[in-house]
Every structure is written in C-alpha cells, then in structure tokens.
Design a protein around this motif. Structure first.
Motif, PDB file in Angstrom:
ATOM      1  N   UNK A  85       0.810  -1.216   0.000  1.00  0.00           N
ATOM      2  CA  UNK A  85       0.000   0.000   0.000  1.00  0.00           C
ATOM      3  C   UNK A  85       0.846   1.270   0.000  1.00  0.00           C
ATOM      4  N   UNK A  86       2.154   1.161   0.196  1.00  0.00           N
ATOM      5  CA  UNK A  86       3.019   2.343   0.238  1.00  0.00           C
ATOM      6  C   UNK A  86       3.105   2.938  -1.163  1.00  0.00           C
ATOM      7  N   UNK A  87       2.721   4.221  -1.272  1.00  0.00           N
ATOM      8  CA  UNK A  87       2.724   4.843  -2.590  1.00  0.00           C
ATOM      9  C   UNK A  87       3.540   6.129  -2.638  1.00  0.00           C
ATOM     10  N   UNK A  88       4.117   6.556  -1.530  1.00  0.00           N
ATOM     11  CA  UNK A  88       4.924   7.766  -1.557  1.00  0.00           C
ATOM     12  C   UNK A  88       5.613   8.017  -0.237  1.00  0.00           C
ATOM     13  N   UNK A  89       6.632   8.880  -0.290  1.00  0.00           N
ATOM     14  CA  UNK A  89       7.384   9.242   0.907  1.00  0.00           C
ATOM     15  C   UNK A  89       7.741  10.713   0.805  1.00  0.00           C
ATOM     16  N   UNK A  90       7.508  11.444   1.870  1.00  0.00           N
ATOM     17  CA  UNK A  90       7.809  12.868   1.905  1.00  0.00           C
ATOM     18  C   UNK A  90       8.905  13.093   2.934  1.00  0.00           C
ATOM     19  N   UNK A  91      10.040  13.638   2.495  1.00  0.00           N
ATOM     20  CA  UNK A  91      11.186  13.873   3.372  1.00  0.00           C
ATOM     21  C   UNK A  91      11.188  15.336   3.814  1.00  0.00           C
ATOM     22  N   UNK A  92      11.392  15.569   5.106  1.00  0.00           N
ATOM     23  CA  UNK A  92      11.424  16.918   5.662  1.00  0.00           C
ATOM     24  C   UNK A  92      12.720  17.073   6.452  1.00  0.00           C
TER      25      UNK A  92
END
Length: 134
Positions: A85-92
């Motif tokens: 189900x993982x469809x994206x990753x946002x790095x901060x």
C-alpha cells in the motif's frame, strides 16, 4: 532491515525540546516565580523521561510484508503499514536536522494512510526508499 534511535537523534530531540521549554518558561515565569520554578522542574523531569526512557524504544522495521514503527514504554504503540500500500514518501529536513545528518519522513499509503518516521539518518532513509522502490 531495522533502524533504531541514534545518539544524533537524541541530541536533535533534546535541542528542540529545550527550545520549546525556554519559550514556554517565559509564560510560566511571567505568572509568578513559583509557577516558573514548578514548570521548569516538571519540564526537566518530563524531558529526562522522554530522552532516557521513551526515545531509546523507538524503532522502524521493514519486513518483506510490511513497514512497522514502534515506540513506547508503558503503552507500546505499533503502527503497521503493508508494503503493497506504500505509494509515496515525503522527506522533511531543517537546518538543525541536516547538520546532524537526520530527517523526518512521512510515508503515504493507499486510502490516506500515513506513518511518521522521526529522526532517521539520511542514508538510512535513502536505503528505505530503495527497499520500498520509491
């Protein structure tokens, strides 16, 4: 693959915790000296508990089927997200986190599912992205 809290993560968390405490202490000391001293004592005890008891329990595991994030002492919390189900990753990152070689990441899954990965070393996050195919 598994990642745990690092000394750099503890230093970054302590830095932000201290800054927040200094900001809030001004309001407590504004009320009275006794309120300010009581606030400082409670804040110090809470910071020691968070830094020495809670932060070391934090870990992220990537298994063949899911991404697991767990933290907790008295009431352990385990967040699981299926890998499919993982469809994206946002790095901060912030300047302080960049200097420590750390970053925060939000993993986005299908159906609005999100998972926060706090204070991961940048190279470990790159390895996680490669493992997830992102």
């Amino acid at each position: 693959m598994e990642w745990k809290s690092t000394p750099a993560a503890a230093r970054a968390a302590a830095f932000w915790y201290t800054l927040l405490g200094l900001f809030l202490a001004a309001f407590a000391f504004w009320q009275s000296l006794t309120a300010g001293i009581a606030f400082a004592a409670v804040w110090l005890l809470l910071g020691l508990w968070l830094g020495l008891a809670v932060l070391p329990t934090w870990r992220v595991r990537l298994t063949p089927r899911e991404l697991e994030v767990s933290v907790g002492v008295l009431f352990p919390i385990l967040h699981r997200m299926p890998r499919l189900t993982v469809c994206g990753l946002q790095r901060v990152t912030t300047p302080v986190l960049r200097r420590a070689g750390l970053c925060l990441a939000w993993v986005h899954g299908a159906g609005g599912q999100t998972c926060l990965l706090p204070l991961l070393p940048a190279e470990d996050l790159d390895a996680l992205c490669r493992a997830l195919g992102l």
